[in-house]
Design an enzyme around this catalytic site. Sequence first.
Site, PDB file in Angstrom:
ATOM      1  CB  SER A 199      35.560  30.173  43.049  1.00 48.33           C
ATOM      2  OG  SER A 199      35.411  31.614  43.806  1.00 48.33           O
ATOM      3  CG  LEU A 200      40.399  33.529  41.791  1.00 49.27           C
ATOM      4  CD1 LEU A 200      41.107  34.726  40.985  1.00 49.27           C
ATOM      5  CD2 LEU A 200      41.891  32.508  42.010  1.00 49.27           C
ATOM      6  CB  THR A 247      27.705  32.229  41.796  1.00 55.27           C
ATOM      7  OG1 THR A 247      28.320  33.014  40.387  1.00 55.27           O
ATOM      8  CG2 THR A 247      28.323  30.838  41.790  1.00 55.27           C
ATOM      9  CE  LYS A 256      25.290  35.720  41.049  1.00 54.01           C
ATOM     10  NZ  LYS A 256      25.781  36.976  40.430  1.00 54.01           N
ATOM     11  CB  ALA A 316      18.560  40.652  30.819  1.00 55.90           C
ATOM     12  N   GLY A 329      21.007  37.071  36.318  1.00 57.96           N
ATOM     13  CA  GLY A 329      21.306  37.671  37.756  1.00 57.96           C
ATOM     14  C   GLY A 329      22.345  38.758  37.693  1.00 57.96           C
ATOM     15  CB  VAL A 367      30.483  41.571  35.046  1.00 57.90           C
ATOM     16  CG1 VAL A 367      29.397  42.803  35.046  1.00 57.90           C
ATOM     17  CG2 VAL A 367      29.775  40.577  34.002  1.00 57.90           C
ATOM     18  CE1 TYR A 401      37.883  37.090  39.817  1.00 51.22           C
ATOM     19  CE2 TYR A 401      35.356  36.934  39.334  1.00 51.22           C
ATOM     20  CZ  TYR A 401      36.485  36.206  39.987  1.00 51.22           C
ATOM     21  OH  TYR A 401      36.239  35.210  40.667  1.00 51.22           O
ATOM     22  N   GLY A 449      36.339  43.644  35.127  1.00 51.09           N
ATOM     23  CA  GLY A 449      35.593  43.016  36.170  1.00 51.09           C
ATOM     24  C   GLY A 449      36.173  42.850  37.525  1.00 51.09           C
TER      25      GLY A 449
END
Length: 304
Positions: free
Chosen positions: A17-18, A69, A73, A134, A136, A227, A229, A250
């Site tokens: 993760s960034l 995440t 969620k 559909a 989180g 969404v 990225y 995203g």
Amino acid sequence: MTDSVLCGLIGTGVLPSLTPPLHEEEGRRQGLRYLYRIIDLDALGLTVADLPRLVRSARDLGFRGLNITHPCKQAVIDCLDELTPDAARLGAVNTVVFDDGRAVGHNTDWSGFGRAFDRELADAPVRSVVQIGAGGAGAAVAYALLSRGVGHLALVDADAVRAQRLARTLVTVFPGAVIDSRPLATLEAALAGADGLVHATPMGMAEHPGSAVPAAALRPDLWVAEVVYRPLRTELVRAAEAAGARTLNGGGMAVYQAVEAYRLFTGVEPDADRMRAHLLSLCAAEESDTAAFASSSADRTYRL
């Protein structure tokens, strides 16, 4: 405001993760001792069932908050003492703040997408929009779209029950809009009469390559929002650009949800433009490294 902040991210597959460098660098620029930890369920051999213990431990260890995440969620809600109105309506939490011993759930995904949409597509028509996904993230994006006056929202998901459930939930919040669910097989037909398309599934990520939308279904008068990225220009975004469509990658949602989470964690308003520039630089460096590795690998294969 505090001069020392400890936060974390809970999810699966989040080691790359960034988010940590994004938060920590902004903290450094604002003179904070900011430490952001990754809690990867896969790497730790844990599951969603371990969430109550993880949230409780983070609170006991002095964490200021947690980002949440996939796939936590919705499950994390049962671990919390309170939800903000938006998080309660959405039934999804991506940010937990520990306040006076209480765990409060927020959702900054919807406001993050909304702010990105307003920046890039504020004048785009929203009479009819098709959304793929559909879960989180999808719930948050749909909430943001409907908050901006979308008249008809068609939800498409491989899990028909999930799409139907989200549609029923959203109708109670936005009674003036038409919200329905569609089978995945009807995607192209739904797009034929739509103003815009939003993609809210993991497809397009490095770990899930491809596009959920046939390139032939894209056209110049259809705006397309993504969404995902990483990469910023997913296969869907590239295909939409080639078709002459306006696009929203995203990156904006990723930045602006982080901006709001940072403010909730620290009590300090971050520099959104600075965080956006930082994320773009991180993504560019990552994509450059990936391209260099691929080129190097191809060269080694050729010489063998």
